[in-house]
Design an enzyme around this catalytic site. Structure first.
Site, PDB file in Angstrom:
ATOM      1  N   TYR A   1       0.797  -1.219   0.000  1.00  0.00           N
ATOM      2  CA  TYR A   1       0.000   0.000   0.000  1.00  0.00           C
ATOM      3  C   TYR A   1       0.835   1.277   0.000  1.00  0.00           C
ATOM      4  O   TYR A   1       0.277   2.369   0.102  1.00  0.00           O
ATOM      5  CB  TYR A   1      -0.932   0.012   1.219  1.00  0.00           C
ATOM      6  CG  TYR A   1      -1.818  -1.204   1.305  1.00  0.00           C
ATOM      7  CD1 TYR A   1      -2.609  -1.595   0.223  1.00  0.00           C
ATOM      8  CD2 TYR A   1      -1.864  -1.977   2.460  1.00  0.00           C
ATOM      9  CE1 TYR A   1      -3.412  -2.727   0.295  1.00  0.00           C
ATOM     10  CE2 TYR A   1      -2.672  -3.105   2.536  1.00  0.00           C
ATOM     11  CZ  TYR A   1      -3.436  -3.470   1.450  1.00  0.00           C
ATOM     12  OH  TYR A   1      -4.227  -4.589   1.530  1.00  0.00           O
TER      13      TYR A   1
ATOM     14  N   SER B   1      -3.655  -6.613   8.367  1.00  0.00           N
ATOM     15  CA  SER B   1      -4.304  -7.020   7.131  1.00  0.00           C
ATOM     16  C   SER B   1      -3.301  -7.706   6.198  1.00  0.00           C
ATOM     17  O   SER B   1      -2.674  -8.693   6.591  1.00  0.00           O
ATOM     18  CB  SER B   1      -4.993  -5.815   6.488  1.00  0.00           C
ATOM     19  OG  SER B   1      -5.943  -6.232   5.533  1.00  0.00           O
ATOM     20  N   TYR B   2      -3.126  -7.192   4.964  1.00  0.00           N
ATOM     21  CA  TYR B   2      -2.158  -7.830   4.064  1.00  0.00           C
ATOM     22  C   TYR B   2      -0.775  -7.849   4.699  1.00  0.00           C
ATOM     23  O   TYR B   2       0.004  -8.799   4.513  1.00  0.00           O
ATOM     24  CB  TYR B   2      -2.108  -7.106   2.717  1.00  0.00           C
ATOM     25  CG  TYR B   2      -1.358  -7.882   1.646  1.00  0.00           C
ATOM     26  CD1 TYR B   2      -2.056  -8.568   0.647  1.00  0.00           C
ATOM     27  CD2 TYR B   2       0.032  -7.953   1.642  1.00  0.00           C
ATOM     28  CE1 TYR B   2      -1.383  -9.295  -0.311  1.00  0.00           C
ATOM     29  CE2 TYR B   2       0.715  -8.690   0.691  1.00  0.00           C
ATOM     30  CZ  TYR B   2      -0.002  -9.358  -0.289  1.00  0.00           C
ATOM     31  OH  TYR B   2       0.673 -10.106  -1.244  1.00  0.00           O
TER      32      TYR B   2
ATOM     33  N   ASP C   1     -14.294  -8.075  12.731  1.00  0.00           N
ATOM     34  CA  ASP C   1     -13.375  -8.072  11.601  1.00  0.00           C
ATOM     35  C   ASP C   1     -13.616  -9.304  10.747  1.00  0.00           C
ATOM     36  O   ASP C   1     -13.903 -10.389  11.258  1.00  0.00           O
ATOM     37  CB  ASP C   1     -11.929  -8.048  12.098  1.00  0.00           C
ATOM     38  CG  ASP C   1     -10.940  -8.032  10.950  1.00  0.00           C
ATOM     39  OD1 ASP C   1     -11.002  -7.104  10.135  1.00  0.00           O
ATOM     40  OD2 ASP C   1     -10.120  -8.964  10.856  1.00  0.00           O
TER      41      ASP C   1
ATOM     42  N   HIS D   1     -12.479  -3.564  10.861  1.00  0.00           N
ATOM     43  CA  HIS D   1     -11.219  -3.544  10.111  1.00  0.00           C
ATOM     44  C   HIS D   1     -10.667  -2.138   9.896  1.00  0.00           C
ATOM     45  O   HIS D   1      -9.733  -1.960   9.137  1.00  0.00           O
ATOM     46  CB  HIS D   1     -11.413  -4.241   8.755  1.00  0.00           C
ATOM     47  CG  HIS D   1     -10.152  -4.786   8.159  1.00  0.00           C
ATOM     48  ND1 HIS D   1      -9.493  -5.878   8.680  1.00  0.00           N
ATOM     49  CD2 HIS D   1      -9.412  -4.391   7.085  1.00  0.00           C
ATOM     50  CE1 HIS D   1      -8.422  -6.134   7.958  1.00  0.00           C
ATOM     51  NE2 HIS D   1      -8.337  -5.253   6.994  1.00  0.00           N
TER      52      HIS D   1
ATOM     53  N   TRP E   1     -11.033  -4.234  -2.512  1.00  0.00           N
ATOM     54  CA  TRP E   1      -9.575  -4.370  -2.505  1.00  0.00           C
ATOM     55  C   TRP E   1      -9.000  -4.261  -3.910  1.00  0.00           C
ATOM     56  O   TRP E   1      -7.989  -3.590  -4.130  1.00  0.00           O
ATOM     57  CB  TRP E   1      -9.172  -5.694  -1.857  1.00  0.00           C
ATOM     58  CG  TRP E   1      -7.693  -5.787  -1.609  1.00  0.00           C
ATOM     59  CD1 TRP E   1      -6.984  -5.199  -0.604  1.00  0.00           C
ATOM     60  CD2 TRP E   1      -6.740  -6.513  -2.389  1.00  0.00           C
ATOM     61  NE1 TRP E   1      -5.648  -5.521  -0.703  1.00  0.00           N
ATOM     62  CE2 TRP E   1      -5.463  -6.322  -1.784  1.00  0.00           C
ATOM     63  CE3 TRP E   1      -6.833  -7.309  -3.533  1.00  0.00           C
ATOM     64  CZ2 TRP E   1      -4.299  -6.908  -2.295  1.00  0.00           C
ATOM     65  CZ3 TRP E   1      -5.679  -7.889  -4.038  1.00  0.00           C
ATOM     66  CH2 TRP E   1      -4.419  -7.683  -3.423  1.00  0.00           C
TER      67      TRP E   1
END
Length: 593
Positions: A48, A125-126, A265, A300, A174
């Protein structure tokens, strides 16, 4: 609040830094390190952008620690942009290169003169999934990880539900974000498509429109870009998804892990199972015995306040109150600076925010062994056969049913039950979390079962599932289940939910269509919760066949859903059956008084 940080230290900020991978690809990085001496390093790998506020890395310091707090605590911090994103060379293919690139980034760090040879990883997250990928690589210098709101398993942990339905809003949002980043990157290099940038930006601002297009596989903004085509073209769990399941490598993983999760989440169900599997089978005693779990009343979004439109869990619910920065620092000090290990031993292995009581509690295991499974049977109530406000109401009781009833309703794919609250991505859309379910009371495609007002507080902690006897006149359809806490004033707050695509009732790998009219006993994975149903509240279970756009709409034809237009869909007449021979039931982990 103890953040375990020392007094501010002088540090060196390096940007940009070029980190070479073994194939010659160079990745952009940012380095924060103490100005003198050596230090253990904390690595973040992100697709990101290293300086992007989307990651929460450099922003609030709430969910993810602020870099300066980590440097003040004696760590170097290295943020590396994933290959093919922002300033890094190469092509981004989700998860394909994360194990190898994670290993190479760690190798680069331990070769720096300021490194003491020990590395940890953190991020959400990722960024958390990249930690599991790196742990699977087995670099000996990786001494600890802290995945926040992430899972090892990409299929049932994120892009699809364990019941086989596509997590539509997560997939579309996403991929729209990643595609927008690609276009902005291209514009910065003299290429790109400004019209596409505007279209993607508009789509991300209107998630309802983003998810409305069918066939999903022919989405005008997303088809043909990135991994979108592959994800929606593989609804069955097979080799593609198995290659992206890092839980296969747990026996080779050795870093102790600090797992942080949220009850609202999307990752919650699989993240809890990750913790169980890791505790049981990780490749080192330190990982098995030293890993910890923290779960708060969070969705989230990056600040983790515990505040939602329809409910505020109080001042103790936030990530700041939970001292997540301090938890990270103590975890990394324990495993990356062994001389400090003794004073950093945590007070408990599992720390849960119990909703309803709205307080943090310590446990030694997940799920708590003193939470016993209790069956709440679905049954008819002759005094309320038609229900209130359009909802057909039955009862929930620990007593097995004595009479037979078929709860029939029609599911129309063009008019699905709208997602209202619960666990979803993006978190701000659809009034995530404990959104009042009374907004759905006029629908006739929801069947609701509820207890009488509870005579005493009832604490529920653990996994939640519904075992239902169902039938349909369609070749394929979905069944959804939602656990709700009904307050005395009528407010109905969802806690967790799930879905089952009937073609996957026996196997995610080998779909089987239904015989119309045949009765099937099925189980719906509803993830988990920790909640005290207060005296006078009711426990409620809602059953339906859609939850859109959190999940894609089943077209009921038995065809490939992602390739079907909604105008080709057919209505399904579905039913939930209750009675002595068909004991449909909700199973909760009830903590003894």
């Amino acid at each position: 609040m103890d953040t375990s940080a020392s007094t501010p230290r002088a540090f060196v900020y390096e940007r940009p830094v070029s980190v070479p991978m073994r194939d010659g690809t160079r990745l952009d990085a940012i380095v924060f390190r103490p100005a003198t001496g050596t230090a253990p390093a904390l690595l973040v790998r992100t697709p990101y952008g290293a300086a992007s506020p989307q990651t929460g890395m450099a922003g609030t310091g709430a969910a993810v620690p602020h870099a300066t707090a980590l440097v003040d605590a004696g760590f170097a911090v290295v943020w590396v942009e994933a290959r093919g994103t922002f300033g890094s060379e190469g092509e981004f293919t989700p998860q394909v290169d994360d194990t190898r690139d994670g290993y190479d980034a760690i190798d680069w760090i331990v070769g720096r003169p300021w490194s003491n040879g020990m590395v940890g990883m953190y991020g959400a997250s990722y960024l958390g999934m990249a930690q599991w990928a790196a742990a699977a690589g087995g670099h000996p210098a990786l001494a600890a990880i802290a995945p926040l709101q992430a899972t090892m398993r990409w299929y049932e942990g994120l892009w699809y539900h364990p019941g086989g339905a596509l997590s539509l809003s997560a997939v579309t949002t996403w991929h729209a974000l990643m595609s927008l980043n690609d276009e902005l990157r291209a514009l910065g290099r003299g290429g790109g498509d400004l019209a596409r940038v505007m279209a993607l930006s508009s789509a991300l601002a209107d998630v309802s429109a983003l998810n409305d297009h069918t066939p999903v596989a022919e989405h005008p903004l997303l088809a043909g870009h990135g991994s979108f085509d592959e994800f929606v073209a593989r609804p069955d769990h097979g080799g593609f998804w198995e290659a992206r399941d890092f839980s296969r490598h747990i026996p080779e993983m050795t870093p102790p892990a600090l797992l942080t999760a949220g009850w609202y989440d999307l990752f919650i169900g699989q993240q809890l199972r990750d913790f169980e599997r890791y505790r049981a089978s990780a490749g080192s005693a330190e990982a098995r015995e030293g890993s910890r779990l923290i779960v708060g009343p969070w969705d989230h979004e990056p600040t983790l306040t515990g505040r939602f439109r329809d409910h505020d869990f109080g001042v103790r619910a936030s990530a700041f109150a939970a001292d997540l920065t301090g938890e990270h620092i103590r975890h990394f000090r324990r495993w990356l600076t062994p001389a400090d290990a003794a004073p950093q031993v945590p007070p408990s292995r599992v720390k849960l925010f119990v909703m309803g009581a709205d307080e943090w509690r310590d446990f030694e295991e997940w799920p708590p062994p003193h939470a016993r499974p209790v069956e709440f049977f679905l049954a008819s109530d002759d005094n309320d056969a038609d229900g209130e406000g359009g909802l057909r109401n039955g009862t929930l009781s620990t007593s097995p049913p004595t009479s037979v009833h078929a709860w029939e309703y029609t599911y129309v794919p063009s008019d699905p039950v709208p997602t209202t609250g619960g666990a979803q991505i993006p978190p701000a859309w659809g009034f995530t979390g404990p959104a009042d379910q009374r907004a759905l009371d006029d629908r006739t495609d929801i069947v609701s079962f509820r207890t009488a007002p509870l005579p005493k507080d009832t604490e529920v902690v653990g996994y939640v599932r519904a075992t239902l006897f169902v039938r349909s006149d369609a070749l394929d359809t979905d069944f959804t289940a939602k656990l709700i806490d009904v307050h005395p004033d009528g407010r109905a707050a969802p806690l967790c939910d799930g879905i089952l695509r009937m073609r996957y009732r026996a196997s995610l790998r080998h779909p089987q269509l239904m015989d119309p009219g045949r009765v099937y006993e099925v189980e719906i994975d509803m993830a988990a919760t920790a909640n005290v149903f207060r005296r006078g509240h009711r426990i409620r279970l809602d059953v339906s066949s859609s939850n859109f756009p959190r999940f894609d709409r089943n077209t009921n034809t038995g065809g490939i859903i992602s390739q079907e237009s909604i105008d080709k869909a057919v209505a399904a007449r579905n039913a939930v059956l209750t009675g002595p021979e068909q004991p449909s039931r909700l199973v909760l982990g009830v903590v003894a008084s």
